[in-house]
Design an enzyme around this catalytic site. Structure first.
Site, mmCIF file in Angstrom:
data_model
loop_
_atom_site.group_PDB
_atom_site.id
_atom_site.type_symbol
_atom_site.label_atom_id
_atom_site.label_comp_id
_atom_site.label_asym_id
_atom_site.label_seq_id
_atom_site.Cartn_x
_atom_site.Cartn_y
_atom_site.Cartn_z
ATOM 1 N N TRP A 70 1.037 -1.502 -0.136
ATOM 2 C CA TRP A 70 0.206 -0.259 0.112
ATOM 3 C C TRP A 70 1.060 1.341 -0.248
ATOM 4 O O TRP A 70 1.066 1.835 -0.496
ATOM 5 C CB TRP A 70 -1.020 0.273 0.996
ATOM 6 C CG TRP A 70 -2.072 -1.334 0.907
ATOM 7 C CD1 TRP A 70 -1.871 -2.060 1.570
ATOM 8 C CD2 TRP A 70 -3.130 -1.638 -0.164
ATOM 9 N NE1 TRP A 70 -3.230 -2.673 1.363
ATOM 10 C CE2 TRP A 70 -3.321 -2.409 -0.140
ATOM 11 C CE3 TRP A 70 -3.681 -0.572 -0.898
ATOM 12 C CZ2 TRP A 70 -4.778 -2.809 -1.287
ATOM 13 C CZ3 TRP A 70 -4.770 -0.395 -2.198
ATOM 14 C CH2 TRP A 70 -5.425 -1.903 -1.986
ATOM 15 N N ASP B 288 -1.153 7.029 6.456
ATOM 16 C CA ASP B 288 -2.318 5.810 5.918
ATOM 17 C C ASP B 288 -2.526 4.585 7.113
ATOM 18 O O ASP B 288 -1.707 4.296 7.377
ATOM 19 C CB ASP B 288 -1.953 5.133 4.120
ATOM 20 C CG ASP B 288 -3.512 4.052 3.885
ATOM 21 O OD1 ASP B 288 -4.240 4.018 4.995
ATOM 22 O OD2 ASP B 288 -2.462 3.863 2.964
ATOM 23 N N LYS C 99 -11.923 -1.470 7.222
ATOM 24 C CA LYS C 99 -12.081 -2.654 8.497
ATOM 25 C C LYS C 99 -12.305 -1.909 9.411
ATOM 26 O O LYS C 99 -12.870 -3.493 10.117
ATOM 27 C CB LYS C 99 -9.907 -2.419 7.794
ATOM 28 C CG LYS C 99 -9.280 -3.058 6.650
ATOM 29 C CD LYS C 99 -9.279 -1.884 5.711
ATOM 30 C CE LYS C 99 -8.498 -2.049 4.883
ATOM 31 N NZ LYS C 99 -8.405 -3.469 4.131
#
Ligand code: PMP
Length: 425
Positions: free
Chosen positions: A164, A236, A260
């Site tokens: 990511w 992030d 999530k």
């Protein structure tokens, strides 16, 4: 096999809701298969029933499984039931939250309460705006450089500890001049560097990290301090958002897709220091400019109302559970069970991540006999533990054990792992 009373996936079971907030986790025994003749719109709640599950249930009374998916992921059952109870007729408004104007007084309360509860959870000061945006965390890979770098020639530093972070780095190349100051790729993303060893750019506008790499299971336990006091720390936090307390004041921007730990997909939360807003590059699309959303309290256009509403229920639930310090304790206990089982297996199960940076949220592991992995995943699924397959880029297994995964899910998983090892030495 889980049983379901549904005659078809589209059947709706109507039942009287005795109270707006559902307290029991079991499907109410008062469920009726036929629509009551004296159906009162104001008092009804509606249960949509899905097709029967093809697995044995983790909870025979509700048909719910232990869902180890990386995201969209497990949510607290109490939240799902609360949403269910007020889905049909939200707070006596005569409509569901999905049908309601984002400019209604009801939704105004929902979004303000969600923001206020999130501020309490993370002790976010008034120096920060909290934005509820669309486009996923992926959109933030572009929005961050567009908002923070006044010129495309500005530099930014990236520490890349997984896929990511790498995606964020690559996207930033379109809008600024990012420097890759550390990458864990050569070591298959199993480490986090020592911060002292980093060669930071003196003129970096921001320093970007991915606080928890969802695919590789690598989590920052502390955060680097930018060498230059004007460099902004950006994180992030998609896959460990609200899983533990975080000192927000160390960051200029924190962003997280909700799907999530805090809600369904469709909303991305951005926490941005107010003095950083209003300097976006001229080419910035209006929807990516933080100023657009900060000036309008995230109501510039139609926001993802239902997703924000669910996030609000999750935030309230986390506060009720004692806040993020309590949540972190629970998460450490759950993750500890799994890592201890892996480490005590004599190499039968292997987690490649360096111990000091193992994620409390996503636990990747492999089997010494990799040819047994398919069987492992299939058998676990039959036992009601689903979505344990590792990401296609790394293989093996991955257990995502977000806030809402109960301890019982981990207990069941480790018991299964020990039994599987005994049966397949
Ligand atoms: N960052 C991280 C850490 C992620 O786990 C994900 C999604 N799994 C993303 C970014 C991308 O998020 P989205 O799909 O919401 O764009």
């Amino acid at each position: 096999m889980a049983t379901s009373t549904a005659s078809s996936p589209n059947s709706l079971l109507f039942h009287q809701s005795s109270s707006r907030k559902s307290s029991s986790l079991a499907i109410p025994s008062s469920l009726r298969l036929s629509k009551p003749s004296s159906l009162s719109l104001r008092r009804i709640s509606c249960t949509a029933v899905t097709a029967p599950l093809s697995v044995s249930s983790s909870n025979a009374s509700t048909g719910r499984v232990f869902n180890f998916a990386a995201g969209p992921a497990i949510l607290p059952e109490s939240v799902i039931l609360e949403a269910q109870a007020e889905l049909f007729n939200y707070q006596g408004s005569g409509m569901s939250i999905m049908e309601m104007s984002h400019r209604s007084k009801e939704f105004d309360y929902v979004i303000k309460k969600a923001e206020s509860d999130l501020r309490s959870l993370l002790s976010i000061s008034d120096d920060y705006s909290v934005l509820f945006l669309q486009g996923g965390a992926t959109t933030q890979f572009a929005a961050v450089p567009l908002n923070l770098c006044a010129s495309p020639d500005s530099t930014a530093d990236f520490i890349v500890t997984g896929s990511w972070g790498d995606k964020a780095f690559k996207e930033a190349q379109k809008y600024c001049k990012p420097n890759l100051i550390w990458s864990g790729k050569a070591e298959k993303y199993t480490k986090i560097p020592s911060f002292d060893s980093l060669q930071q750019s003196p003129d970096a506008r921001y320093l970007h990290i991915c606080a928890n790499e969802t695919i590789h299971g690598v989590e920052f336990k502390d955060y680097p301090t930018p060498a230059n006091k004007d460099t902004i720390l950006v994180a992030d936090m998609s896959s460990n958002f609200c899983s533990k307390p975080v000192d927000v004041s160390r960051f200029g921007v924190i962003y997280a897709g909700a799907q999530k730990n805090v809600g369904p997909s469709g909303v991305t939360i951005v926490i941005v220091r107010k003095d950083l807003i209003g300097n976006a590059q001229p080419i910035t699309p209006v929807m990516l400019d933080y100023k657009t959303h900060a000036d309008t309290l995230s109501l510039y256009n139609t926001p993802p109302c239902f997703a924000i509403y669910i996030c609000g229920l999750v935030f309230a639930d986390l506060l009720k559970k004692g806040g993020l310090a309590e949540v972190e304790k629970n998460n450490a206990k759950k993750a500890g069970l799994l890592y201890d089982t892996i480490d005590a297996s004599g190499g039968y199960y292997v987690c490649p991540v360096e111990k000091s940076v193992r994620s409390l949220m996503n636990v990747p592991f492999t089997l010494r006999q990799s040819e047994l992995e398919k069987t492992f995943i299939a058998e676990a699924s039959k036992e009601g533990m689903v979505q344990l397959k590792g990401h296609r880029s790394v293989g093996g297994m991955r257990a995502s054990i977000y806030n809402a995964m109960p301890l019982a899910g981990l207990e069941k998983l480790v018991a299964f792992m020990k039994d599987f090892q005994a049966r397949n030495p």
